[in-house]
Design an enzyme around this catalytic site. Structure first.
Site, PDB file in Angstrom:
ATOM      1  N   HIS A 153     -60.992 135.539  66.432  1.00 40.10           N
ATOM      2  CA  HIS A 153     -59.802 134.736  66.728  1.00 40.10           C
ATOM      3  C   HIS A 153     -59.635 133.552  65.775  1.00 40.10           C
ATOM      4  O   HIS A 153     -58.548 132.993  65.668  1.00 40.10           O
ATOM      5  CB  HIS A 153     -59.806 134.252  68.194  1.00 40.10           C
ATOM      6  CG  HIS A 153     -60.727 133.106  68.484  1.00 40.10           C
ATOM      7  ND1 HIS A 153     -61.975 133.274  69.042  1.00 40.10           N
ATOM      8  CD2 HIS A 153     -60.582 131.772  68.314  1.00 40.10           C
ATOM      9  CE1 HIS A 153     -62.552 132.081  69.204  1.00 40.10           C
ATOM     10  NE2 HIS A 153     -61.724 131.161  68.767  1.00 40.10           N
ATOM     11  N   ASP A 184     -65.020 139.717  69.392  1.00 34.96           N
ATOM     12  CA  ASP A 184     -64.554 138.471  68.787  1.00 34.96           C
ATOM     13  C   ASP A 184     -65.472 138.046  67.644  1.00 34.96           C
ATOM     14  O   ASP A 184     -65.940 136.902  67.586  1.00 34.96           O
ATOM     15  CB  ASP A 184     -64.449 137.350  69.820  1.00 34.96           C
ATOM     16  CG  ASP A 184     -63.420 136.285  69.410  1.00 34.96           C
ATOM     17  OD1 ASP A 184     -62.986 136.320  68.241  1.00 34.96           O
ATOM     18  OD2 ASP A 184     -63.088 135.429  70.242  1.00 34.96           O
ATOM     19  N   GLY A 256     -62.441 124.488  67.624  1.00 32.71           N
ATOM     20  CA  GLY A 256     -62.960 124.223  66.292  1.00 32.71           C
ATOM     21  C   GLY A 256     -64.430 124.597  66.166  1.00 32.71           C
ATOM     22  O   GLY A 256     -64.908 124.871  65.073  1.00 32.71           O
ATOM     23  N   ASN A 257     -65.158 124.591  67.303  1.00 32.04           N
ATOM     24  CA  ASN A 257     -66.549 125.065  67.308  1.00 32.04           C
ATOM     25  C   ASN A 257     -66.634 126.577  67.157  1.00 32.04           C
ATOM     26  O   ASN A 257     -67.695 127.107  66.793  1.00 32.04           O
ATOM     27  CB  ASN A 257     -67.256 124.686  68.607  1.00 32.04           C
ATOM     28  CG  ASN A 257     -67.936 123.339  68.562  1.00 32.04           C
ATOM     29  OD1 ASN A 257     -67.566 122.424  69.290  1.00 32.04           O
ATOM     30  ND2 ASN A 257     -68.945 123.210  67.710  1.00 32.04           N
ATOM     31  N   SER A 258     -65.542 127.272  67.467  1.00 33.01           N
ATOM     32  CA  SER A 258     -65.563 128.734  67.482  1.00 33.01           C
ATOM     33  C   SER A 258     -66.085 129.294  66.166  1.00 33.01           C
ATOM     34  O   SER A 258     -65.645 128.903  65.087  1.00 33.01           O
ATOM     35  CB  SER A 258     -64.154 129.278  67.735  1.00 33.01           C
ATOM     36  OG  SER A 258     -63.713 128.951  69.020  1.00 33.01           O
TER      37      SER A 258
END
Length: 338
Positions: A153, A184, A256-258
């Protein structure tokens, strides 16, 4: 300096009573044999570095007394109690480098560096489009030379993907192989040496309650653009609706950590940060976060025939700051432009 060991023995004696026999002297402990690093490249080496695996820099040049000729050996002594896994780098006079990663130098008494790769040509930096609108950002981490793992994502729908490295460079990134929307996960090709690689943990098995560190770039448009470190624990072995591909973790994450690494307290990857539960939609629930399991990510990479490093997590835990140092040089901020 070139591995010179000096032993100074100070003997303090206490006079024995008359007629008493003095005890025999205690023998000095035997020193471990040094490991010999042999230059088999056919050229003299101008620099040699040996640092414990995971260290974010190469430290000082051990060849401070001059180059190491071809076929010559450098004797290196280490304190085995402080750890035996080392990364070794030899730089030749023509700029080529030979790298050996995660070598157990306590088990090997002789290590030969036979070849060295040619220095890579410099890669032109990419430039963010300052006029782009609806820009989003996420995190990724280096799992192999010029390869970065992140969430699907994070890069879904991007017309252009940029990676900002720990040393401040912007590099162009492209999706490598087929991304997996269900898990993901996505693999990116990022030419230009985005950083050193992180290793996936193999053993022992991850346990509930085990300490972990999340590293990434949350809320980069609101907070500073520096990476952020949070620590927490493995709470459960399943995600939403008992999804067995994910951990539930207490290390707090934000947008933003993703795609960032979730590391154990040895600095090895145990997961890929993916999401947090939206407390606005679920009442009386706070700080519920999720990460794709490391073993799931490894399976994804194998399906893409992508090589990656693995390591066991043994010994004493590192501090969160030390784990952050390991993660820092291998973690990149990803910018998605439409």
């Amino acid at each position: 300096m070139r591995n010179i060991s000096l032993a100074i023995l100070l003997s303090l004696t206490l006079a024995a009573p008359a007629g008493a026999q003095a005890p025999p002297p205690t023998p000095a402990p035997a020193q471990a044999e040094p490991v010999r690093i042999v230059n088999r490249t056919g050229q003299e080496a101008t620099a040699l570095h040996a640092v414990r695996s995971g260290r974010p820099d190469w430290g000082s040049n051990l060849l401070n007394r001059g180059p190491l000729p071809a076929n010559a050996a450098f004797a290196l002594r280490v304190n085995q109690d402080a750890g035996c896994r080392f990364d070794i780098r030899m730089v030749l006079a023509d700029g080529r480098e030979g790298l050996l990663r995660d070598r157990d130098i306590c088990a090997e008494t002789r290590i030969e560096i036979a070849t060295a790769a040619a220095p890579l040509p410099p890669v032109a930096q990419a430039r963010p489009n300052q006029n782009a609108r609806r820009v989003s950002s996420g995190t990724g981490f280096v799992i192999a030379p010029d390869r970065v793992l992140t969430n699907h994502h994070v890069i879904d729908g991007c017309g252009r993907i940029l990676a900002r490295t720990a040393d401040g460079r912007w590099l162009a990134a492209t999706v490598q192989g087929q991304a997996d929307a269900r898990l993901d996960l996505a693999l990116l090709a990022v030419p230009g040496n985005p950083g050193p690689t992180l290793a996936f943990r193999t053993t022992p098995a991850v346990r509930r309650g085990e300490g972990v560190v999340a590293y990434g770039f949350p809320l980069s448009g609101l907070l500073s653009s520096d990476p952020k470190l949070t620590r927490g624990e493995i709470n459960a072995f399943g995600g939403v609706a008992n999804d067995q591909t994910r951990f539930q973790i207490s290390a707090e994450v934000q947008p933003g950590n993703s795609g960032g690494p979730l590391l154990d307290m040895q600095g090895n990857v145990v997961g890929v940060v993916v999401a947090k539960l939206d407390s606005r939609r679920v009442q009386n629930v706070d700080n519920v976060n999720f990460a794709v399991k490391g073993e799931t990510a490894q399976g994804f990479l194998r399906r893409l025939n992508q090589e990656f490093r693995t390591a066991e997590s043994r010994g004493a835990d590192k501090s969160a700051a030390d784990v952050g140092d390991i993660a820092h040089r291998a973690t990149v901020m990803l910018r998605c432009e439409p």
